[in-house]
Motif scaffolding. Structure first.
Motif, PDB file in Angstrom:
ATOM      1  N   LYS A  17       9.278   0.998  67.682  1.00 39.69           N
ATOM      2  CA  LYS A  17       8.814   1.106  69.080  1.00 39.69           C
ATOM      3  C   LYS A  17       7.340   0.697  69.205  1.00 39.69           C
ATOM      4  N   LEU A  18       7.014  -0.492  68.655  1.00 43.76           N
ATOM      5  CA  LEU A  18       5.650  -0.990  68.709  1.00 43.76           C
ATOM      6  C   LEU A  18       5.386  -1.603  70.078  1.00 43.76           C
ATOM      7  N   VAL A  19       4.363  -1.092  70.755  1.00 52.25           N
ATOM      8  CA  VAL A  19       4.006  -1.586  72.085  1.00 52.25           C
ATOM      9  C   VAL A  19       2.555  -2.059  72.091  1.00 52.25           C
ATOM     10  N   THR A  20       1.682  -1.299  71.454  1.00 52.06           N
ATOM     11  CA  THR A  20       0.257  -1.608  71.473  1.00 52.06           C
ATOM     12  C   THR A  20      -0.216  -2.073  70.094  1.00 52.06           C
ATOM     13  N   ALA A  21      -1.436  -2.573  70.056  1.00 50.08           N
ATOM     14  CA  ALA A  21      -2.032  -2.974  68.784  1.00 50.08           C
ATOM     15  C   ALA A  21      -2.194  -1.765  67.861  1.00 50.08           C
ATOM     16  N   GLN A  22      -2.465  -0.599  68.440  1.00 48.14           N
ATOM     17  CA  GLN A  22      -2.600   0.613  67.631  1.00 48.14           C
ATOM     18  C   GLN A  22      -1.267   0.972  66.970  1.00 48.14           C
ATOM     19  N   ASP A  23      -0.161   0.750  67.678  1.00 46.47           N
ATOM     20  CA  ASP A  23       1.162   0.988  67.094  1.00 46.47           C
ATOM     21  C   ASP A  23       1.376   0.083  65.882  1.00 46.47           C
ATOM     22  N   ALA A  24       0.985  -1.184  66.013  1.00 50.16           N
ATOM     23  CA  ALA A  24       1.121  -2.135  64.900  1.00 50.16           C
ATOM     24  C   ALA A  24       0.239  -1.706  63.734  1.00 50.16           C
ATOM     25  N   GLN A  25      -0.980  -1.260  64.032  1.00 53.64           N
ATOM     26  CA  GLN A  25      -1.899  -0.794  62.990  1.00 53.64           C
ATOM     27  C   GLN A  25      -1.304   0.392  62.233  1.00 53.64           C
ATOM     28  N   ASN A  26      -0.693   1.318  62.955  1.00 52.25           N
ATOM     29  CA  ASN A  26      -0.067   2.479  62.313  1.00 52.25           C
ATOM     30  C   ASN A  26       1.099   2.057  61.426  1.00 52.25           C
ATOM     31  N   ALA A  27       1.866   1.058  61.871  1.00 55.64           N
ATOM     32  CA  ALA A  27       2.984   0.575  61.062  1.00 55.64           C
ATOM     33  C   ALA A  27       2.465  -0.070  59.777  1.00 55.64           C
ATOM     34  N   LEU A  28       1.385  -0.846  59.870  1.00 56.12           N
ATOM     35  CA  LEU A  28       0.789  -1.465  58.682  1.00 56.12           C
ATOM     36  C   LEU A  28       0.238  -0.397  57.744  1.00 56.12           C
ATOM     37  N   LYS A  29      -0.288   0.648  58.319  1.00 58.23           N
ATOM     38  CA  LYS A  29      -0.799   1.766  57.528  1.00 58.23           C
ATOM     39  C   LYS A  29       0.321   2.369  56.673  1.00 58.23           C
ATOM     40  N   ASP A  30       1.487   2.553  57.282  1.00 59.34           N
ATOM     41  CA  ASP A  30       2.626   3.102  56.545  1.00 59.34           C
ATOM     42  C   ASP A  30       3.078   2.161  55.436  1.00 59.34           C
ATOM     43  N   LEU A  31       3.110   0.851  55.727  1.00 54.60           N
ATOM     44  CA  LEU A  31       3.505  -0.127  54.712  1.00 54.60           C
ATOM     45  C   LEU A  31       2.516  -0.133  53.554  1.00 54.60           C
ATOM     46  N   PHE A  32       1.222   0.003  53.867  1.00 55.21           N
ATOM     47  CA  PHE A  32       0.203   0.043  52.816  1.00 55.21           C
ATOM     48  C   PHE A  32       0.406   1.258  51.919  1.00 55.21           C
ATOM     49  N   ALA A  33       0.664   2.403  52.534  1.00 58.71           N
ATOM     50  CA  ALA A  33       0.878   3.626  51.751  1.00 58.71           C
ATOM     51  C   ALA A  33       2.080   3.463  50.829  1.00 58.71           C
ATOM     52  N   GLU A  34       3.150   2.831  51.315  1.00 57.96           N
ATOM     53  CA  GLU A  34       4.333   2.608  50.478  1.00 57.96           C
ATOM     54  C   GLU A  34       4.007   1.689  49.307  1.00 57.96           C
ATOM     55  N   THR A  35       3.152   0.677  49.531  1.00 60.56           N
ATOM     56  CA  THR A  35       2.764  -0.240  48.460  1.00 60.56           C
ATOM     57  C   THR A  35       1.950   0.492  47.402  1.00 60.56           C
ATOM     58  N   ILE A  36       1.023   1.331  47.829  1.00 56.02           N
ATOM     59  CA  ILE A  36       0.235   2.129  46.874  1.00 56.02           C
ATOM     60  C   ILE A  36       1.155   3.033  46.064  1.00 56.02           C
ATOM     61  N   GLN A  37       2.156   3.634  46.742  1.00 53.11           N
ATOM     62  CA  GLN A  37       3.127   4.496  46.044  1.00 53.11           C
ATOM     63  C   GLN A  37       3.834   3.717  44.942  1.00 53.11           C
ATOM     64  N   GLU A  38       4.293   2.490  45.260  1.00 53.45           N
ATOM     65  CA  GLU A  38       4.993   1.672  44.267  1.00 53.45           C
ATOM     66  C   GLU A  38       4.075   1.319  43.105  1.00 53.45           C
ATOM     67  N   MET A  39       2.802   1.040  43.396  1.00 54.77           N
ATOM     68  CA  MET A  39       1.851   0.727  42.341  1.00 54.77           C
ATOM     69  C   MET A  39       1.639   1.931  41.420  1.00 54.77           C
ATOM     70  N   LEU A  40       1.547   3.122  41.998  1.00 52.03           N
ATOM     71  CA  LEU A  40       1.390   4.331  41.185  1.00 52.03           C
ATOM     72  C   LEU A  40       2.621   4.589  40.327  1.00 52.03           C
ATOM     73  N   GLU A  41       3.801   4.366  40.902  1.00 50.27           N
ATOM     74  CA  GLU A  41       5.043   4.535  40.134  1.00 50.27           C
ATOM     75  C   GLU A  41       5.098   3.543  38.978  1.00 50.27           C
ATOM     76  N   ALA A  42       4.698   2.287  39.230  1.00 51.43           N
ATOM     77  CA  ALA A  42       4.678   1.275  38.174  1.00 51.43           C
ATOM     78  C   ALA A  42       3.689   1.653  37.086  1.00 51.43           C
ATOM     79  N   GLU A  43       2.575   2.226  37.489  1.00 52.72           N
ATOM     80  CA  GLU A  43       1.568   2.652  36.525  1.00 52.72           C
ATOM     81  C   GLU A  43       2.101   3.779  35.638  1.00 52.72           C
ATOM     82  N   LEU A  44       2.823   4.735  36.241  1.00 57.03           N
ATOM     83  CA  LEU A  44       3.399   5.820  35.440  1.00 57.03           C
ATOM     84  C   LEU A  44       4.499   5.275  34.530  1.00 57.03           C
ATOM     85  N   ASP A  45       5.300   4.312  35.025  1.00 56.58           N
ATOM     86  CA  ASP A  45       6.316   3.673  34.175  1.00 56.58           C
ATOM     87  C   ASP A  45       5.658   3.066  32.935  1.00 56.58           C
ATOM     88  N   THR A  46       4.527   2.390  33.135  1.00 58.72           N
ATOM     89  CA  THR A  46       3.797   1.765  32.026  1.00 58.72           C
ATOM     90  C   THR A  46       3.267   2.831  31.076  1.00 58.72           C
TER      91      THR A  46
END
Length: 171
Positions: A17-46
């Protein structure tokens, strides 16, 4: 972003339900957090030497031991992530170090260097020089391997049939 087709992007916009630029920013924020999570998981795997649920290849007495919450700040604002832990307490995260709360710029550096074809050892030297991060080439490979499917999807995306081009000639 260029990683999704127009249909996928439109579905993402409708779904979130993205309507404003702030909505898009919040969605990118969530995607960034998921990427950091994957990086941390990969680091623990290593660190542990095996992937989650891959007990056949486990060659250590150490194992995963839950996660702890942490709030970090980046270009996308503050967000909460969960940092994985190991049972023996030996895991020292490098992507987001213990007591580190600001990760501005690190994610862009890893992706930019990888996109330019920089070797894992050169990325390791770069992160050490700029951020004081001691990372192994294996950890960098594991992180980039988790990002490769997104890159391949972007590279193989269908292109538009027509692109607008503006050519200016100033004499």
């Amino acid at each position: 972003m260029g990683l999704w087709s127009k249909e996928q992007l439109r579905a993402f916009i409708r779904e979130n339900k993205l309507v404003t630029a702030q909505d898009a920013q919040n969605a990118l924020k969530d995607l960034f957090a998921e990427t950091i999570q994957e990086m941390l998981e990969a680091e623990l795997d290593t660190h542990l030497g095996y992937e989650k649920h891959d007990v056949k290849n486990k060659q250590t007495t150490n194992s995963r031991n839950g996660k702890s919450k942490k709030t970090i700040a980046s270009e996308y604002g503050e967000q909460e992530i969960v940092v994985p832990r190991d049972r023996q307490g030996e895991f020292e995260p490098v992507v987001v170090k213990k007591h580190q709360s600001n990760v501005t710029g690190i994610e862009d550096q890893i992706i930019a260097l990888y996109a330019k074809g920089v070797s894992t050892r050169e990325i390791q030297d770069h992160l050490q020089h700029l951020y004081g991060l001691d990372v192994s080439p294996t950890m960098i490979s594991n992180v980039t391997n988790k990002i490769v499917p997104l890159i391949k999807e972007w590279q193989n995306r269908p292109l538009q049939s027509v692109y607008a081009v503006v050519f200016l000639d100033a004499i």
